[in-house]
Scaffold this motif. Structure first.
Motif, PDB file in Angstrom:
ATOM      1  N   ASP A   1       0.833  -7.820  -3.335  1.00  0.00           N
ATOM      2  CA  ASP A   1       0.733  -6.359  -3.204  1.00  0.00           C
ATOM      3  C   ASP A   1       0.995  -5.992  -1.742  1.00  0.00           C
ATOM      4  O   ASP A   1       0.811  -6.817  -0.828  1.00  0.00           O
ATOM      5  CB  ASP A   1      -0.650  -5.867  -3.628  1.00  0.00           C
ATOM      6  CG  ASP A   1      -0.677  -4.355  -3.872  1.00  0.00           C
ATOM      7  OD1 ASP A   1       0.420  -3.733  -3.838  1.00  0.00           O
ATOM      8  OD2 ASP A   1      -1.768  -3.796  -4.073  1.00  0.00           O
TER       9      ASP A   1
ATOM     10  N   LYS B   1       0.024  -2.717   0.738  1.00  0.00           N
ATOM     11  CA  LYS B   1      -0.768  -1.493   0.828  1.00  0.00           C
ATOM     12  C   LYS B   1      -0.577  -0.832   2.186  1.00  0.00           C
ATOM     13  O   LYS B   1      -0.123  -1.470   3.136  1.00  0.00           O
ATOM     14  CB  LYS B   1      -2.253  -1.806   0.595  1.00  0.00           C
ATOM     15  CG  LYS B   1      -2.567  -2.391  -0.777  1.00  0.00           C
ATOM     16  CD  LYS B   1      -4.056  -2.661  -0.928  1.00  0.00           C
ATOM     17  CE  LYS B   1      -4.377  -3.232  -2.299  1.00  0.00           C
ATOM     18  NZ  LYS B   1      -5.832  -3.486  -2.455  1.00  0.00           N
ATOM     19  N   PHE B   2      -0.958   0.459   2.252  1.00  0.00           N
ATOM     20  CA  PHE B   2      -0.860   1.205   3.499  1.00  0.00           C
ATOM     21  C   PHE B   2      -2.190   1.904   3.762  1.00  0.00           C
ATOM     22  O   PHE B   2      -2.789   2.496   2.855  1.00  0.00           O
ATOM     23  CB  PHE B   2       0.273   2.235   3.436  1.00  0.00           C
ATOM     24  CG  PHE B   2       1.648   1.622   3.436  1.00  0.00           C
ATOM     25  CD1 PHE B   2       2.329   1.420   4.626  1.00  0.00           C
ATOM     26  CD2 PHE B   2       2.250   1.232   2.254  1.00  0.00           C
ATOM     27  CE1 PHE B   2       3.591   0.849   4.633  1.00  0.00           C
ATOM     28  CE2 PHE B   2       3.512   0.656   2.238  1.00  0.00           C
ATOM     29  CZ  PHE B   2       4.176   0.471   3.435  1.00  0.00           C
ATOM     30  N   VAL B   3      -2.629   1.838   5.002  1.00  0.00           N
ATOM     31  CA  VAL B   3      -3.856   2.496   5.439  1.00  0.00           C
ATOM     32  C   VAL B   3      -3.485   3.464   6.552  1.00  0.00           C
ATOM     33  O   VAL B   3      -2.736   3.109   7.474  1.00  0.00           O
ATOM     34  CB  VAL B   3      -4.895   1.472   5.951  1.00  0.00           C
ATOM     35  CG1 VAL B   3      -6.140   2.193   6.466  1.00  0.00           C
ATOM     36  CG2 VAL B   3      -5.251   0.477   4.848  1.00  0.00           C
TER      37      VAL B   3
ATOM     38  N   ILE C   1       2.926   7.818  -0.605  1.00  0.00           N
ATOM     39  CA  ILE C   1       3.055   6.389  -0.875  1.00  0.00           C
ATOM     40  C   ILE C   1       4.244   6.104  -1.788  1.00  0.00           C
ATOM     41  O   ILE C   1       4.877   5.035  -1.700  1.00  0.00           O
ATOM     42  CB  ILE C   1       1.743   5.840  -1.512  1.00  0.00           C
ATOM     43  CG1 ILE C   1       1.824   4.318  -1.681  1.00  0.00           C
ATOM     44  CG2 ILE C   1       1.471   6.528  -2.829  1.00  0.00           C
ATOM     45  CD1 ILE C   1       1.964   3.561  -0.406  1.00  0.00           C
TER      46      ILE C   1
ATOM     47  N   LYS D   1       7.068   2.904  -1.587  1.00  0.00           N
ATOM     48  CA  LYS D   1       7.132   1.831  -2.570  1.00  0.00           C
ATOM     49  C   LYS D   1       8.560   1.329  -2.821  1.00  0.00           C
ATOM     50  O   LYS D   1       8.773   0.110  -2.899  1.00  0.00           O
ATOM     51  CB  LYS D   1       6.488   2.279  -3.881  1.00  0.00           C
ATOM     52  CG  LYS D   1       4.959   2.296  -3.830  1.00  0.00           C
ATOM     53  CD  LYS D   1       4.369   2.689  -5.184  1.00  0.00           C
ATOM     54  CE  LYS D   1       2.829   2.635  -5.129  1.00  0.00           C
ATOM     55  NZ  LYS D   1       2.238   3.029  -6.428  1.00  0.00           N
TER      56      LYS D   1
ATOM     57  N   ILE E   1      -2.055 -10.307   0.388  1.00  0.00           N
ATOM     58  CA  ILE E   1      -1.819  -8.859   0.298  1.00  0.00           C
ATOM     59  C   ILE E   1      -1.485  -8.381   1.702  1.00  0.00           C
ATOM     60  O   ILE E   1      -2.230  -8.633   2.648  1.00  0.00           O
ATOM     61  CB  ILE E   1      -3.052  -8.115  -0.236  1.00  0.00           C
ATOM     62  CG1 ILE E   1      -3.384  -8.570  -1.654  1.00  0.00           C
ATOM     63  CG2 ILE E   1      -2.824  -6.602  -0.203  1.00  0.00           C
ATOM     64  CD1 ILE E   1      -4.715  -8.021  -2.175  1.00  0.00           C
TER      65      ILE E   1
ATOM     66  N   GLU F   1      -1.347  -5.554   4.236  1.00  0.00           N
ATOM     67  CA  GLU F   1      -2.008  -4.266   4.441  1.00  0.00           C
ATOM     68  C   GLU F   1      -1.530  -3.697   5.791  1.00  0.00           C
ATOM     69  O   GLU F   1      -1.863  -4.225   6.847  1.00  0.00           O
ATOM     70  CB  GLU F   1      -3.517  -4.440   4.437  1.00  0.00           C
ATOM     71  CG  GLU F   1      -4.298  -3.126   4.461  1.00  0.00           C
ATOM     72  CD  GLU F   1      -5.794  -3.363   4.310  1.00  0.00           C
ATOM     73  OE1 GLU F   1      -6.252  -3.480   3.155  1.00  0.00           O
ATOM     74  OE2 GLU F   1      -6.472  -3.471   5.353  1.00  0.00           O
TER      75      GLU F   1
END
Length: 861
Positions: free
Chosen positions: A68, A70-72, A79, A83, A130, A132
């Protein structure tokens, strides 16, 4: 992300101990210094080794499967926009290359000021990872504000600005917007306008407001244009050549700095055409007068010119030409010895020689010119030096961009093939042929060097457009069933095979039915066309003339309320007028089957065509014969019985137009003969003679995608209904549906529909200007048409017999959508007096216009 990390920041790394094996010695006795050096190296080794091992432990994520991403820290960025960019990496093993690739893609978006990666285990055993990403977004543009603008509106300014609300901060773009706004003001005549920008940031909301502060200055208009040093030509003549114009009733006089360069070229071109080949524009002096009250600046332009002397043309000599004799090349030179030398024409003559060689395949030749000036006698001569090389031949033909159209459909339209001489003229003709298919919106040939000298590859880049045309609509009428529907579908390039198929459905109070058609212009892969058409229609014919009041006519077709052929003929000339009691309606059922075939020959003189078609129509008519009696004998004989109408059409044509549906050069001549009868009803012969010519009067490049041009279009046609030919047919017999007509859309634009003609003469002249090339053109037109219901009495020499109209409008140039919108003024002559016909749109006395919407077929209109 930092793949090389500062180990001091790693927990538990302070106070590292170094263990040694018991009973061992660290070093041998090499002296005190040697012992010290070896001791230091050993200490470093035992210190770094654990750290390296720890570092390897810290890079556990390498070669682990990415499950995966993800973005913070996302606030404004969606988002879903990220993707598609990173989604392709999910499922791959994480490597340093993937890290750098994702990092580059994210920074290229220009959404973020900072991006930091944290690798998170995807499971307890750290077999997956993952990714991030912790991001710091750039601020977005919350608003764009303008200050200082008074002379132009906010929307006008913002139309020139790239920065938009919701964009991320881009200071480079803001600076470009400053320049664009200033350029816009300069084009408007504000030559001293100044523009600056500033940005205010709201850190809490992470947004910015972009300000453009404008100092418009005074608008500058040209008060006067003066010249100095021009003895040969008057000031007014030179003013007429300039792009810049002083302010007057017809011109706003806005000064544009960029126009000065064009003005100098215009002046020099004028002098060069008149033999002043040494003419110069030494400088342009600008004198400004400011009017504070009106907030305007007035400009006086003075062009200082050095004319030089006028030269005559001596002669031209050729050297190096062995392929073509000098006599043939001299025929291409329009300059005549002893005449005033026209430098502009001379440049066109030299280009004609280059094209002459290129059209014959000698595209690698070099053609240069060497002037020889006789300053004493003021004569200039030229030597044209030609370096001849072998003809170029086509090695490969590559077609690019035809995702649906088959290659052979394109190749068969090209008048050349692999191995042929590389002819520029044939390539141009091939491009015209492809445009005439109406399959492509853009076609660009691209010649490239081949594998050896003398060989050329030709790449033809095409952009396909929609071939399918849909026609759907609802219309309202005043009958009991007020809504009518139409549906039509046609595909000009069905499945990319180069064939046309179509279907039309119609349901209205007065007409219902369907039509099917198929057309292939390359039957069996040859240049032989053919097609089929089937239709079935029921029609309610309204406002038909009848003959029920005495006297009753049998041999003559004369409707009520007229009692003689002379009275009816006079009414036709004046515009027939009858009353409702003289009109009727009847039903007609028509089943038609038609076939056509044609063959075309492409030659150096143009395209010659022969076409023929045969149509058989079964017609059935019904109405209440106790209440009505149709005035036409043929219709009466069709009452409640099937009549067969057989028609044979033949056309000979000669076509040199470049693009047939919107020509800019060439002509079209056609002669058609239509024979009706052959043991069927409607026995007649119809002849249609047509001549059209197209000339581009001028073509001025304005931008990379637009040329300002004017095309002169001329049209003339003559049509006649004649007695049947051959002994197979009975006496002349035709209804108003087969006879000639003036439709008011294509013939005599603006006039009411008139039918039942036996002789028709139609003329039209147009001046066309492109607004959007191959999409929308503006047209000025003048029409004249004369129609007679009796061919034996037709006299086209009398001006009073013509219907005239003039006006302007728009031509939509789109396959499947041949719509024309016209404003027309009608007039006619009566006893040498002009009679102005009234329209719905008052202009000024005595003129008033009619608005006409015309739906036409590709061709002249």
């Amino acid at each position: 992300m930092a793949l090389i990390r500062d180990m001091s920041s790693v927990p538990g790394k302070a106070g590292l101990s170094i263990r040694r094996k018991a009973g061992g010695s660290c070093c041998m006795a090499f002296g005190n210094n040697a012992v010290k050096i070896v001791s230091i190296l050993m200490a470093l080794f035992f210190t770094v080794s654990p750290l390296m091992a720890e570092e390897m432990e810290e890079e556990w994520y390498l070669e682990k499967t990415i499950i995966d991403i993800k973005f913070v820290g996302l606030d404004h960025v969606n988002i879903n926009d990220l993707k598609p960019i990173v989604g392709e990496f999910v499922g791959k093993n994480f490597t340093k290359d993937i890290f750098y690739e994702i990092d580059q893609k994210l920074y290229e978006l220009e959404y973020f000021n900072d991006i930091q990666l944290v690798e998170v285990p995807g499971d307890e055993d750290k077999t997956t990872v993952i990714l991030e990403y912790h991001v710091e977004e750039k601020p977005i543009v919350a608003d764009i504000r303008l200050t200082g603008h008074k002379a132009v509106t906010r929307n006008e300014i913002l139309d020139n600005v790239q920065t938009k609300r919701g964009d991320f901060e881009n200071r480079v773009m803001v600076r470009e917007d400053e320049i664009a706004i200033k350029s816009f003001y300069i084009e408007k005549g504000f030559t001293e306008a100044a523009v600056s920008s500033r940005i205010e940031k709201d850190d809490e909301k992470n947004v910015i407001i972009v300000y453009f502060d404008i100092d418009e200055g005074f608008k500058t208009t040209i008060k006067e244009i003066l010249f100095s040093g021009n003895d040969f030509v008057t000031d007014n003549t030179l003013r007429g050549e300039l792009v810049s114009k002083k302010q007057d009733f017809f011109h706003n006089g806005v000064f544009k700095e960029n126009n000065l360069a064009d003005d100098k070229i215009k002046i020099l071109d004028y002098y060069n055409k008149k033999g002043y080949i040494d003419a110069e524009v030494e400088r342009v002096e600008k004198t400004v007068e400011q009017n504070e009250e009106k907030s305007r600046s007035y400009l006086i332009l003075t062009f200082y010119i050095k004319e030089g002397e006028q030269f005559l043309f001596g002669d031209v000599t050729f050297e190096g030409n062995n392929i073509f004799p000098t006599e043939d090349l001299k025929k291409l030179i329009k300059q005549k010895p002893g005449k005033v030398f026209n430098k502009v024409q001379w440049e066109m003559d030299v280009q004609a020689i280059r094209s002459f060689y290129a059209d014959s395949g000698y595209i690698h030749n070099s053609v240069s010119e060497r002037p020889e000036k006789d300053d004493t006698n003021k004569i200039i001569s030229y030597t044209i030096s030609i370096i001849e090389k072998d003809r170029a031949h086509i090695e490969n033909i590559l077609i690019v961009g035809n995702d649906k159209t088959k290659d052979y459909v394109i190749e068969r339209e090209l008048p050349f093939e692999v191995g042929d001489i590389f002819s520029a003229e044939k390539i141009r003709q091939g491009i015209f042929n492809l445009y005439n298919l109406q399959y492509f919106s853009n076609i660009q040939p691209q010649p490239m060097p081949g594998s050896n000298e003398g060989l050329m590859d030709l790449i033809i880049n095409v952009e396909e457009m929609s071939w399918a045309d849909f026609k759907m609509g609802l219309a309202f009428s005043g009958t009991e069933f007020p809504i009518s529907g139409q549906f039509g579908w046609s595909d000009r390039n069905f499945l990319g095979l180069g064939v046309e198929v179509g279907i039309d459905l119609e349901a209205s109070p007065i007409k219902q039915g369907l039509a099917l058609r198929y057309q292939d212009n390359y039957l069996f892969g040859k240049g032989w066309g053919g097609g089929l058409k089937f239709s079935l229609y029921h029609s309610l014919i309204q406002n038909a003339f009848q003959d029920i009041a005495p006297p009753l006519f049998t041999d003559k077709d004369i409707p009520d309320p007229f009692t003689s052929e002379e009275e009816y003929t006079d009414a036709i000339r004046e515009g027939i007028d009858t009353n409702e009691l003289s009109l009727m309606e009847y039903d007609s059922l028509d089943i038609e089957l038609g076939a056509n075939t044609s063959i075309y020959f492409r030659t150096l003189l143009g395209k010659f065509g022969i076409s023929t078609s045969f149509t058989t129509n079964a017609s059935y008519v019904w109405y209440d014969s106790k209440k009505y009696r149709h005035y036409n004998k043929t219709v009466r004989e069709n009452l409640e019985q099937w009549n067969f109408i057989n028609t044979w059409g033949n056309t000979l044509s000669w076509d040199t137009r470049d693009i047939f549906y919107n020509p800019e050069s060439g002509f079209y001549l056609a002669q058609s003969f239509i024979f009706s009868g052959f043991w069927g009803k409607r026995n007649y012969t119809k002849t249609i003679s047509k001549a059209e010519a197209f000339v581009t009067l001028f073509d001025i490049p304005v931008s990379e995608d637009f040329d300002f041009k004017t095309v002169l279009a001329l049209h003339a046609s003559a049509s006649f209904m004649l007695d049947p030919w051959f002994g197979l047919m009975d006496n002349y017999e035709a209804t108003e549906r087969e006879k000639l007509w003036i439709d008011g859309m294509n013939v005599a634009r603006g006039w009411p529909f008139r039918r039942n003609g036996e002789a028709l003469l139609d003329f039209s002249l147009e001046l066309r200007h492109p607004l959007v090339k191959q999409l929308l053109w503006w047209t000025w037109f003048f029409d004249a048409a004369s129609m007679w219901d009796n061919r034996d009495e037709a006299d086209f020499s009398i001006l009073d017999n013509y219907l005239f109209s003039f006006g302007a409008g728009l031509r939509v140039i789109m396959p499947g959508l041949p719509i024309r919108l016209y404003f027309c003024q009608r007039f006619r002559f009566e006893d040498d007096r002009v009679i102005w016909e009234q329209g719905e749109i008052p202009l000024f006395d005595p003129l008033s216009l009619r608005f006409v919407v015309a739906i036409t077929q590709p061709g002249f209109f």
